[in-house]
Design an enzyme around this catalytic site. Structure first.
Site, short mmCIF file in Angstrom:
data_model
loop_
_atom_site.label_atom_id
_atom_site.label_comp_id
_atom_site.label_asym_id
_atom_site.label_seq_id
_atom_site.Cartn_x
_atom_site.Cartn_y
_atom_site.Cartn_z
N LYS A 106 57.51 22.72 71.12
CA LYS A 106 56.55 22.34 71.70
C LYS A 106 56.32 20.88 71.74
O LYS A 106 55.60 20.02 72.69
CB LYS A 106 55.18 23.13 71.40
CG LYS A 106 55.11 24.52 71.25
CD LYS A 106 53.79 24.98 70.88
CE LYS A 106 53.84 26.48 70.57
NZ LYS A 106 53.74 26.80 69.38
N LYS A 115 66.20 22.34 68.28
CA LYS A 115 65.78 23.47 68.82
C LYS A 115 64.54 23.31 69.93
O LYS A 115 64.05 22.05 70.18
CB LYS A 115 64.96 24.32 67.53
CG LYS A 115 64.03 23.78 67.09
CD LYS A 115 62.92 24.61 66.15
CE LYS A 115 61.85 23.94 65.91
NZ LYS A 115 61.00 24.34 64.76
N LYS A 123 58.34 16.65 60.00
CA LYS A 123 57.05 16.24 60.77
C LYS A 123 56.31 14.97 59.83
O LYS A 123 55.96 14.03 60.55
CB LYS A 123 56.04 17.30 60.77
CG LYS A 123 56.60 18.59 61.88
CD LYS A 123 55.34 19.44 61.90
CE LYS A 123 55.59 20.60 62.84
NZ LYS A 123 54.43 21.84 62.89
#
Ligand code: TYM
Length: 343
Positions: A209, A206, A111
């Site tokens: 969201k 994967k 991230k």
């Protein structure tokens, strides 16, 4: 009774990964264990967030938990920020968390790489310490999560042991405490199928969201037509027949697994049923299974969202139950760390 806790971030839409990797499994656990399921709104501000949306998403996530079958007469359902002990314990744990441990977290690396050092808030780094607090406050035995949370669970276990070693046992007893371990060391519960649902547009990453394209995931609340459309357009391959576990065919394995989970059949049954199919026959089957599985959840969701008072009551009661347990743990930690007692 052994205790189970888990939570989901209220960011964007809850998708099949969150459902099959976590929420669906909570439902069977609530019949056997003492369960607490929270909506981790404090975790949702570790990346820039929309202030108009946070409370809406928090409530909607709570409604999704219940619509998926979490039963507030069995489980405590609550909002993380409603129980202050989470943030408080986090500070205490931060003092004994080596920065190196946090720097090694894969999710942090991924991230923060996307954003850059001057954009990333400190909370993105310390996020797993808050997660450890969520778990350790409740003296949890098991934490049902998807594969991607495994490393955070290992950190939680390491932190629990570190606190127990530094402050527990005889030292704590001398301070007037119970002695022994301060925290129970929890174990992850990772499901054999569904622990890592992959993107519909790339079988090697994967389902998430935060992926920019909504085509890459199926959200629990997606309407029928959208589900059909996403499956129609999802990535496949041009090999004949369908099979599980071929590393050359990640999309095939993923779609068969999703079909297995949505239909409730066993892997062997799916192999029998699908091995000689082509994509043209399989896709409508998968679409129907998903729609059949999700539709009752969506109906219950709408009902729950139309009775806001009920949801508020569930969350209020859940937070009250949770705070009782959490405050007792927090009290022990303060005592064991040597703080002056509050009168
Ligand atoms: P979050 O909100 O990213 O995801 C919620 C749950 O869904 C699982 N999951 C998946 N499972 C299978 N396939 C996928 N593609 C997939 N994507 C997500 C996650 O593993 C997780 O179980 N830090 C956590 C939330 C959290 C938490 C906790 C969980 C905060 N405190 C305490 C358990 C206990 C998170 O961001 O999950």
């Amino acid at each position: 009774k052994k205790r189970v806790v888990s939570g989901v971030q209220p960011t964007g839409s809850i998708h099949l990964g969150n459902y099959f990797g976590a929420i669906k499994n909570w439902v069977s656990l609530q019949n056997v264990y003492d369960t607490l399921f929270f909506i981790v709104d404090l975790h949702a501000i570790t990346l820039p967030h929309d202030t108009q949306q946070l409370s809406k998403d928090t409530k909607s996530t709570a409604a999704i938990y219940l619509a998926c079958g979490v039963d507030p007469s069995k489980a405590s359902v609550f909002v993380q920020s409603h129980v202050r002990a989470h943030v408080e314990l986090m500070w205490l744990l931060s003092s004994i968390t080596p920065i190196g441990w946090l720097n090694r977290m894969i999710q942090f690396k991924e991230k923060s790489r996307k954003a850059g050092d001057d954009e990333v808030g400190v909370a993105l780094l310390t996020y797993p310490v808050l997660m450890a607090s969520d778990i350790l406050l409740y003296q949890s035995d098991f934490v049902p999560v998807g594969e991607d949370q495994k490393q955070h669970l290992e950190l939680t276990r390491d932190l629990a042991e570190r606190v127990n070693n530094l402050y527990g046992g005889r030292k704590w007893k001398k301070l007037g405490g119970r002695g022994g371990a301060i925290f129970k060391v929890p174990e992850p519960l990772i499901p054999p199928t569904g622990a890592r649902i992959m993107s519909l547009t790339d079988g090697l990453s994967k389902m998430s969201k935060s992926a920019p394209s909504d085509q890459s995931r199926i959200n629990i609340l997606d309407p029928k037509d959208l589900i059909a459309n996403k499956i129609k357009r999802c990535k496949t391959d041009s090999l004949p027949c369908l099979e599980f576990d071929n590393p050359e065919r990640p999309e095939c394995n993923n779609l068969l697994s999703i079909y297995q989970l949505a239909s409730g059949k066993t892997k062997e049954e799916i192999v029998q049923e699908c091995q000689n199919m082509n994509w043209g026959t399989f896709k409508p089957l998968l679409t129907d299974a998903l729609i059949d599985h999700l539709q009752p959840i969506q109906v219950r969701y709408e009902e729950l969202m139309s009775d806001s008072g009920y949801l508020d009551k569930v969350l209020e009661e859940g937070a009250r139950n949770a705070a009782d347990i959490a405050d007792a743990t927090l009290h022990n930690v303060y005592q064991a760390m040597g703080f002056l007692r509050r009168h």
